[in-house]
Design a protein around this motif. Structure first.
Motif, PDB file in Angstrom:
ATOM      1  N   ARG A   1       5.164  -0.834  -6.026  1.00  0.00           N
ATOM      2  CA  ARG A   1       5.664  -0.035  -7.152  1.00  0.00           C
ATOM      3  C   ARG A   1       4.533   0.260  -8.144  1.00  0.00           C
ATOM      4  O   ARG A   1       4.424   1.371  -8.662  1.00  0.00           O
ATOM      5  N   LEU A   2       3.720  -0.756  -8.402  1.00  0.00           N
ATOM      6  CA  LEU A   2       2.588  -0.563  -9.310  1.00  0.00           C
ATOM      7  C   LEU A   2       1.639   0.504  -8.779  1.00  0.00           C
ATOM      8  O   LEU A   2       1.190   1.395  -9.514  1.00  0.00           O
TER       9      LEU A   2
ATOM     10  N   TRP B   1       3.419  -4.169 -21.314  1.00  0.00           N
ATOM     11  CA  TRP B   1       3.060  -2.836 -20.825  1.00  0.00           C
ATOM     12  C   TRP B   1       3.857  -2.491 -19.569  1.00  0.00           C
ATOM     13  O   TRP B   1       4.357  -1.364 -19.435  1.00  0.00           O
ATOM     14  N   LEU B   2       3.990  -3.437 -18.653  1.00  0.00           N
ATOM     15  CA  LEU B   2       4.779  -3.201 -17.440  1.00  0.00           C
ATOM     16  C   LEU B   2       6.224  -2.859 -17.792  1.00  0.00           C
ATOM     17  O   LEU B   2       6.789  -1.891 -17.265  1.00  0.00           O
ATOM     18  N   ASN B   3       6.813  -3.646 -18.680  1.00  0.00           N
ATOM     19  CA  ASN B   3       8.208  -3.402 -19.059  1.00  0.00           C
ATOM     20  C   ASN B   3       8.360  -2.028 -19.699  1.00  0.00           C
ATOM     21  O   ASN B   3       9.319  -1.294 -19.413  1.00  0.00           O
ATOM     22  N   GLY B   4       7.421  -1.668 -20.562  1.00  0.00           N
ATOM     23  CA  GLY B   4       7.473  -0.372 -21.213  1.00  0.00           C
ATOM     24  C   GLY B   4       7.227   0.788 -20.269  1.00  0.00           C
ATOM     25  O   GLY B   4       7.578   1.933 -20.577  1.00  0.00           O
TER      26      GLY B   4
ATOM     27  N   THR C   1       0.826  -1.203   0.000  1.00  0.00           N
ATOM     28  CA  THR C   1       0.000   0.000   0.000  1.00  0.00           C
ATOM     29  C   THR C   1       0.854   1.244   0.000  1.00  0.00           C
ATOM     30  O   THR C   1       2.058   1.189   0.247  1.00  0.00           O
ATOM     31  N   ALA C   2       0.240   2.362  -0.312  1.00  0.00           N
ATOM     32  CA  ALA C   2       0.960   3.624  -0.371  1.00  0.00           C
ATOM     33  C   ALA C   2       0.442   4.587   0.692  1.00  0.00           C
ATOM     34  O   ALA C   2       0.380   5.779   0.493  1.00  0.00           O
TER      35      ALA C   2
ATOM     36  N   THR D   1      -6.737  -4.006 -14.500  1.00  0.00           N
ATOM     37  CA  THR D   1      -7.579  -2.844 -14.799  1.00  0.00           C
ATOM     38  C   THR D   1      -6.753  -1.587 -15.020  1.00  0.00           C
ATOM     39  O   THR D   1      -7.095  -0.763 -15.882  1.00  0.00           O
ATOM     40  N   TYR D   2      -5.663  -1.439 -14.286  1.00  0.00           N
ATOM     41  CA  TYR D   2      -4.804  -0.270 -14.503  1.00  0.00           C
ATOM     42  C   TYR D   2      -4.141  -0.350 -15.872  1.00  0.00           C
ATOM     43  O   TYR D   2      -4.069   0.655 -16.601  1.00  0.00           O
TER      44      TYR D   2
END
Length: 412
Positions: free
Chosen positions: A383-384, A351-354, A20-21, A83-84
């Motif tokens: 991180r996400l 997408w994550l790598n990019g 969590t953030a 979803t993100y």
């Protein structure tokens, strides 16, 4: 701050992680707080089975790290990743289209050919919208379909396995598999109504091709067991048949249960025929599976809800089938038809790598969390979330998350 997600993971379970953030006042520590240790001990959960990351969403300051790099089973929280990714790649205004085509001319209200219904991957075709789809075809001047109804499912590759594979409860909506023409999540509500000396069974939405055998017996006494005395049997060799039996107290009010049933194409076809006739249309043909002929004439193209609305429904209510259809849509947009689960997983990883979020330990496995092999670490989930917090689509994502004690899967 991504508080709703934090609340959702606050219930400590074996193999779980908390990423969590949230803002916190403590400095970074490498030991679990006493209260957390007490909860774990009370549930006989070893501290080694838990991973936690508490990090300031704005500054990135660490407050608590615990087993943060170990791959864990994320369950439905991995829907936040899917979803993100969909929001970032497709945009919140993205929509799907379900189309109807005619393979022959329309003369005096009669379609001299087949009606082709082409699934467009819409994750949320409700019964109401499916009724309206039939109505819109009627409004194109079609009163009688002289040919068959052809279901075009070519947008997605066939999904391996069946909905009973995960836990044997294929009648539960959470086990429904994705399909390019998934109507009402392939689920109907059965209402049992004691009346006189018998029980009436009503089905909504009502598939015209479903045969229900009703042998429910009424009993005297208080309505204590409710539907626990009712049995529902499906048949592998005849998916269009359902048997409802058992006992129900005559003192019970009308009682409802929801079940996933039939095959996706059969369910879509059967409910469409019911709504077609309800709208005054005539049809005496059958169903076929096939692709849309190149010379077929477009009659109707029904647009879906926007992706932002679909994401809200997915995350608030944790819909597995809808999430998997988002992953398949990512595959479709990047690699073309027919979309496959493998390409959906691949599109998410790329997408994550990019995005600078490479996760070597990640196993997506359909992106819904209904998986025994999906893996992600708490550190990479944090991180996400940090990346999402800085995204222009953060408001759409944050608004989709269930609020602890208020709504969605965390209402209770």
């Amino acid at each position: 701050m991504i508080q709703p997600f934090a609340r959702g993971l606050a219930r400590v379970v074996p193999g779980a992680f908390l990423a969590t953030a949230l803002l916190a006042s403590a400095t970074a520590v490498a030991a679990l707080p006493p209260r957390v240790q007490q909860v774990l001990a009370s549930q006989s959960i070893p501290a080694s089975a838990v991973s936690i990351v508490v990090r300031d969403a704005g500054s990135g300051e660490q407050h608590l790290l615990w087993n943060q790099d170990l791959p864990r089973t994320p369950a439905s929280t991995i829907k936040v990743l899917t979803t993100y990714a969909a929001l970032d790649v497709l945009g919140p205004a993205y929509t799907w289209k379900t189309r109807a085509y005619a393979t022959g001319p329309i003369e005096n209200g009669r379609l001299k050919g087949d009606l082709v219904i082409q699934g467009g991957g819409d994750p949320f075709i409700t019964a109401e919208r499916w009724w309206r789809f039939a109505r819109e075809i009627r409004q194109q001047g079609v009163e009688v379909i002289e040919g068959d109804i052809v279901i075009d499912r070519s947008l997605f590759a066939p999904v391996p396995g069946d909905r009973y594979e995960f836990d044997g409860k294929g009648y539960r909506t959470y086990n429904v598999l994705p399909d390019p023409l998934l109507v009402n999540l392939q689920t109907a509500e059965f209402t049992l109504i004691p009346r006189g000396d018998s029980v009436r069974v009503e089905v909504d939405p009502p598939p015209a091709n479903l045969r229900v055998t009703n042998t429910v017996r009424l009993t005297d006494g208080a309505c204590r067991a409710g539907l626990r005395g009712v049995t529902v049997t499906s048949f592998d060799d005849d998916p269009l048949r359902l048997a409802i039996g058992g006992r129900l107290s005559s003192r019970c009010p009308p009682m409802a249960m929801r079940r996933a049933l039939m095959r996706p194409a059969d369910f879509a076809y059967g409910t469409f025929v019911s709504y077609w006739r309800e709208n005054g249309g005539q049809f005496d043909g059958g169903m076929r599976l096939g692709e849309t002929p190149a010379d077929a004439k477009l009659l109707v193209a029904q647009e879906s809800e926007t992706l932002a609305e679909v994401v809200r429904l997915v995350n608030k209510h944790s819909s597995n089938a809808m999430t998997r259809m988002l992953a398949l849509t990512l595959a479709l947009e990047r690699y073309g038809a027919p979309a496959t689960q493998e390409n959906g997983d691949r599109a998410i990883v790329e997408w994550l790598n990019g995005s600078g979020l490479a996760m070597p330990e990640l196993v997506v496995d359909n992106g819904s969390g209904l998986s025994r092999v999906a893996r992600i670490s708490a550190e990479n989930f944090a991180r996400l979330l940090g990346h999402a917090h800085q995204s222009r689509y953060y408001p759409e994502l944050a608004a989709s998350l269930p609020l602890g004690g208020l709504d969605g899967t965390l209402r209770n």
